[in-house]
Design a protein around this motif. Structure first.
Motif, PDB file in Angstrom:
ATOM      1  N   LEU A  83       0.818  -1.217   0.000  1.00  0.00           N
ATOM      2  CA  LEU A  83       0.000   0.000   0.000  1.00  0.00           C
ATOM      3  C   LEU A  83       0.852   1.268   0.000  1.00  0.00           C
ATOM      4  CD1 LEU A  83      -2.832  -1.063   2.455  1.00  0.00           C
ATOM      5  CD2 LEU A  83      -2.896  -0.955  -0.038  1.00  0.00           C
ATOM      6  N   ARG A  84       2.015   1.235   0.661  1.00  0.00           N
ATOM      7  CA  ARG A  84       2.890   2.406   0.684  1.00  0.00           C
ATOM      8  C   ARG A  84       3.390   2.730  -0.716  1.00  0.00           C
ATOM      9  NH1 ARG A  84       6.744  -0.149   5.119  1.00  0.00           N
ATOM     10  NH2 ARG A  84       6.415  -1.796   3.593  1.00  0.00           N
ATOM     11  N   TYR A  91       8.478   4.955  -3.340  1.00  0.00           N
ATOM     12  CA  TYR A  91       8.768   4.123  -2.173  1.00  0.00           C
ATOM     13  C   TYR A  91       9.139   2.689  -2.566  1.00  0.00           C
ATOM     14  CZ  TYR A  91       8.418   3.128   2.822  1.00  0.00           C
ATOM     15  OH  TYR A  91       8.706   2.813   4.115  1.00  0.00           O
ATOM     16  N   LEU A  92       8.935   2.334  -3.834  1.00  0.00           N
ATOM     17  CA  LEU A  92       9.225   0.977  -4.300  1.00  0.00           C
ATOM     18  C   LEU A  92      10.665   0.562  -4.007  1.00  0.00           C
ATOM     19  CD1 LEU A  92       7.951  -0.879  -7.258  1.00  0.00           C
ATOM     20  CD2 LEU A  92      10.409  -0.637  -7.156  1.00  0.00           C
ATOM     21  N   SER A  93      11.620   1.438  -4.278  1.00  0.00           N
ATOM     22  CA  SER A  93      13.021   1.066  -4.061  1.00  0.00           C
ATOM     23  C   SER A  93      13.321   0.840  -2.585  1.00  0.00           C
ATOM     24  CB  SER A  93      13.964   2.101  -4.659  1.00  0.00           C
ATOM     25  OG  SER A  93      13.821   3.335  -4.013  1.00  0.00           O
ATOM     26  N   VAL A  94      12.662   1.576  -1.698  1.00  0.00           N
ATOM     27  CA  VAL A  94      12.871   1.398  -0.257  1.00  0.00           C
ATOM     28  C   VAL A  94      12.401   0.003   0.155  1.00  0.00           C
ATOM     29  CG1 VAL A  94      12.134   2.187   2.033  1.00  0.00           C
ATOM     30  CG2 VAL A  94      12.730   3.858   0.268  1.00  0.00           C
ATOM     31  N   VAL A  95      11.207  -0.376  -0.284  1.00  0.00           N
ATOM     32  CA  VAL A  95      10.655  -1.689   0.065  1.00  0.00           C
ATOM     33  C   VAL A  95      11.510  -2.798  -0.545  1.00  0.00           C
ATOM     34  CG1 VAL A  95       8.656  -3.209  -0.152  1.00  0.00           C
ATOM     35  CG2 VAL A  95       8.327  -0.794   0.331  1.00  0.00           C
ATOM     36  N   LEU A  96      11.887  -2.647  -1.801  1.00  0.00           N
ATOM     37  CA  LEU A  96      12.682  -3.669  -2.479  1.00  0.00           C
ATOM     38  C   LEU A  96      14.046  -3.849  -1.816  1.00  0.00           C
ATOM     39  CD1 LEU A  96      12.854  -5.660  -4.781  1.00  0.00           C
ATOM     40  CD2 LEU A  96      13.594  -3.814  -6.261  1.00  0.00           C
ATOM     41  N   LEU A  97      14.725  -2.754  -1.522  1.00  0.00           N
ATOM     42  CA  LEU A  97      16.037  -2.858  -0.875  1.00  0.00           C
ATOM     43  C   LEU A  97      15.923  -3.491   0.508  1.00  0.00           C
ATOM     44  CD1 LEU A  97      17.697   0.532  -1.876  1.00  0.00           C
ATOM     45  CD2 LEU A  97      18.339  -1.765  -2.654  1.00  0.00           C
ATOM     46  N   SER A  98      14.858  -3.166   1.240  1.00  0.00           N
ATOM     47  CA  SER A  98      14.713  -3.730   2.588  1.00  0.00           C
ATOM     48  C   SER A  98      14.515  -5.242   2.549  1.00  0.00           C
ATOM     49  CB  SER A  98      13.551  -3.060   3.320  1.00  0.00           C
ATOM     50  OG  SER A  98      12.311  -3.429   2.760  1.00  0.00           O
ATOM     51  N   GLN A  99      14.047  -5.775   1.425  1.00  0.00           N
ATOM     52  CA  GLN A  99      13.849  -7.213   1.317  1.00  0.00           C
ATOM     53  C   GLN A  99      15.129  -7.971   0.962  1.00  0.00           C
ATOM     54  OE1 GLN A  99      10.217  -8.646  -0.699  1.00  0.00           O
ATOM     55  NE2 GLN A  99       9.710  -6.481  -0.886  1.00  0.00           N
ATOM     56  N   HIS A 111      14.698  -3.497   7.678  1.00  0.00           N
ATOM     57  CA  HIS A 111      13.326  -3.257   7.247  1.00  0.00           C
ATOM     58  C   HIS A 111      13.253  -1.884   6.585  1.00  0.00           C
ATOM     59  CE1 HIS A 111      12.968  -0.772  10.872  1.00  0.00           C
ATOM     60  NE2 HIS A 111      13.538  -1.782  11.511  1.00  0.00           N
ATOM     61  N   ALA A 112      12.091  -1.556   6.054  1.00  0.00           N
ATOM     62  CA  ALA A 112      11.921  -0.310   5.305  1.00  0.00           C
ATOM     63  C   ALA A 112      12.277   0.918   6.143  1.00  0.00           C
ATOM     64  CB  ALA A 112      10.496  -0.203   4.779  1.00  0.00           C
ATOM     65  N   GLY A 113      12.007   0.891   7.437  1.00  0.00           N
ATOM     66  CA  GLY A 113      12.328   2.019   8.298  1.00  0.00           C
ATOM     67  C   GLY A 113      13.814   2.315   8.339  1.00  0.00           C
ATOM     68  N   ILE A 114      14.624   1.285   8.286  1.00  0.00           N
ATOM     69  CA  ILE A 114      16.082   1.478   8.281  1.00  0.00           C
ATOM     70  C   ILE A 114      16.514   2.110   6.963  1.00  0.00           C
ATOM     71  CG2 ILE A 114      18.291   0.240   8.196  1.00  0.00           C
ATOM     72  CD1 ILE A 114      17.179  -1.599  10.387  1.00  0.00           C
ATOM     73  N   VAL A 115      15.998   1.582   5.850  1.00  0.00           N
ATOM     74  CA  VAL A 115      16.363   2.135   4.538  1.00  0.00           C
ATOM     75  C   VAL A 115      15.898   3.591   4.439  1.00  0.00           C
ATOM     76  CG1 VAL A 115      16.131   1.854   2.036  1.00  0.00           C
ATOM     77  CG2 VAL A 115      16.316  -0.164   3.495  1.00  0.00           C
ATOM     78  N   VAL A 123      21.560   5.223  -0.348  1.00  0.00           N
ATOM     79  CA  VAL A 123      20.431   4.597  -1.057  1.00  0.00           C
ATOM     80  C   VAL A 123      20.738   4.527  -2.552  1.00  0.00           C
ATOM     81  CG1 VAL A 123      17.979   4.795  -1.641  1.00  0.00           C
ATOM     82  CG2 VAL A 123      18.746   5.251   0.688  1.00  0.00           C
ATOM     83  N   ALA A 124      21.296   5.598  -3.113  1.00  0.00           N
ATOM     84  CA  ALA A 124      21.669   5.595  -4.535  1.00  0.00           C
ATOM     85  C   ALA A 124      22.716   4.513  -4.804  1.00  0.00           C
ATOM     86  CB  ALA A 124      22.191   6.963  -4.954  1.00  0.00           C
ATOM     87  N   PHE A 125      23.701   4.387  -3.900  1.00  0.00           N
ATOM     88  CA  PHE A 125      24.715   3.338  -4.031  1.00  0.00           C
ATOM     89  C   PHE A 125      24.063   1.964  -4.034  1.00  0.00           C
ATOM     90  CE2 PHE A 125      27.170   0.105  -1.816  1.00  0.00           C
ATOM     91  CZ  PHE A 125      28.293   0.010  -2.617  1.00  0.00           C
ATOM     92  N   LEU A 126      23.128   1.724  -3.091  1.00  0.00           N
ATOM     93  CA  LEU A 126      22.470   0.422  -2.986  1.00  0.00           C
ATOM     94  C   LEU A 126      21.586   0.125  -4.193  1.00  0.00           C
ATOM     95  CD1 LEU A 126      21.633   0.471   0.815  1.00  0.00           C
ATOM     96  CD2 LEU A 126      23.233  -1.084  -0.340  1.00  0.00           C
ATOM     97  N   GLN A 127      20.944   1.144  -4.745  1.00  0.00           N
ATOM     98  CA  GLN A 127      20.140   0.945  -5.945  1.00  0.00           C
ATOM     99  C   GLN A 127      21.021   0.505  -7.112  1.00  0.00           C
ATOM    100  OE1 GLN A 127      18.337   4.833  -6.038  1.00  0.00           O
ATOM    101  NE2 GLN A 127      16.372   4.044  -5.305  1.00  0.00           N
ATOM    102  N   ASP A 128      22.170   1.165  -7.274  1.00  0.00           N
ATOM    103  CA  ASP A 128      23.094   0.789  -8.343  1.00  0.00           C
ATOM    104  C   ASP A 128      23.682  -0.597  -8.086  1.00  0.00           C
ATOM    105  OD1 ASP A 128      24.626   1.411 -10.772  1.00  0.00           O
ATOM    106  OD2 ASP A 128      26.354   1.375  -9.406  1.00  0.00           O
ATOM    107  N   PHE A 129      24.012  -0.869  -6.836  1.00  0.00           N
ATOM    108  CA  PHE A 129      24.556  -2.176  -6.450  1.00  0.00           C
ATOM    109  C   PHE A 129      23.536  -3.273  -6.756  1.00  0.00           C
ATOM    110  CE2 PHE A 129      25.929  -5.370  -3.274  1.00  0.00           C
ATOM    111  CZ  PHE A 129      27.271  -5.438  -3.591  1.00  0.00           C
ATOM    112  N   TYR A 130      22.271  -3.033  -6.410  1.00  0.00           N
ATOM    113  CA  TYR A 130      21.185  -3.985  -6.689  1.00  0.00           C
ATOM    114  C   TYR A 130      21.100  -4.271  -8.195  1.00  0.00           C
ATOM    115  CZ  TYR A 130      16.456  -5.823  -7.200  1.00  0.00           C
ATOM    116  OH  TYR A 130      15.390  -6.607  -7.527  1.00  0.00           O
ATOM    117  N   ARG A 131      21.133  -3.194  -8.990  1.00  0.00           N
ATOM    118  CA  ARG A 131      21.036  -3.355 -10.437  1.00  0.00           C
ATOM    119  C   ARG A 131      22.205  -4.174 -10.979  1.00  0.00           C
ATOM    120  NH1 ARG A 131      23.481  -1.387 -14.421  1.00  0.00           N
ATOM    121  NH2 ARG A 131      24.549   0.232 -13.257  1.00  0.00           N
TER     122      ARG A 131
END
Length: 164
Positions: A83-84, A91-99, A111-115, A123-131
């Motif tokens: 729902l968030r 907020y999608l990237s926050v939820v995805l990274l927290s998983q 969890h999402a609160g930490i991210v 967060v930008a680093f983690l998004q690129d790292f995830y990709r």
């Protein structure tokens, strides 16, 4: 094809429906004495990283080292029904990274609160790292020296400058 509206109330029902079914002969079998030994097929499923700034917890401790696992299809689908995320697609990237982040420093319950409380650069680093991890299968990047124009690879997972 029939569309289905998903709310937070029937999220668990949807996840149970999408669980892979077990064969009946496996369900009735008694538990084995020891789990079967997994063969190593050379597939790396968890990747270490070092955040550029680090997550600062409530006690003021900075956590920089962590690990991220490969994402599954479920990891990519689950945020779509959150729902968030429906209220705010960013907020999608926050939820995805927290998983997929399994650990940041001594914190293993990410969890999402930490991210949400991480610095934007982390967060930008983690998004690129995830990709990189999930689409390319590694954390290396090809770079060119601006002075000698020589090409080489660096590992983006972290470490001190000049190390890899």
């Amino acid at each position: 094809m029939r569309r289905r509206t998903v709310t937070a109330g029937n999220l668990e029902e949807l996840l149970q429906v999408t669980e892979p079914a077990q064969a009946p002969e496996h369900a009735a079998a008694p538990p084995a004495a020891a789990p079967p030994r997994r063969e190593d097929h050379g597939l790396r499923t968890e990747f270490e990283f070092e955040l550029p700034r680090g997550y600062v917890d409530e006690a003021g401790t900075v956590h920089r080292h962590g690990s991220m696992r490969l994402a599954t299809a479920r990891d990519e689908l689950r945020p779509q029904i959150d729902l968030r995320v429906k209220e705010n697609p960013a907020y999608l990237s926050v939820v995805l990274l927290s998983q997929v982040i399994t650990r940041i420093g001594s914190i293993s319950d990410v969890h999402a609160g930490i991210v949400e409380r991480m610095y934007a650069t982390d967060v930008a680093f983690l998004q690129d790292f995830y990709r990189r991890v999930n689409s390319e299968g590694h954390t290396r990047a090809a770079v060119t020296c601006p002075h000698c124009e020589g090409g080489f690879e660096v590992d983006l997972s972290g470490g001190r400058l000049g190390e890899s």
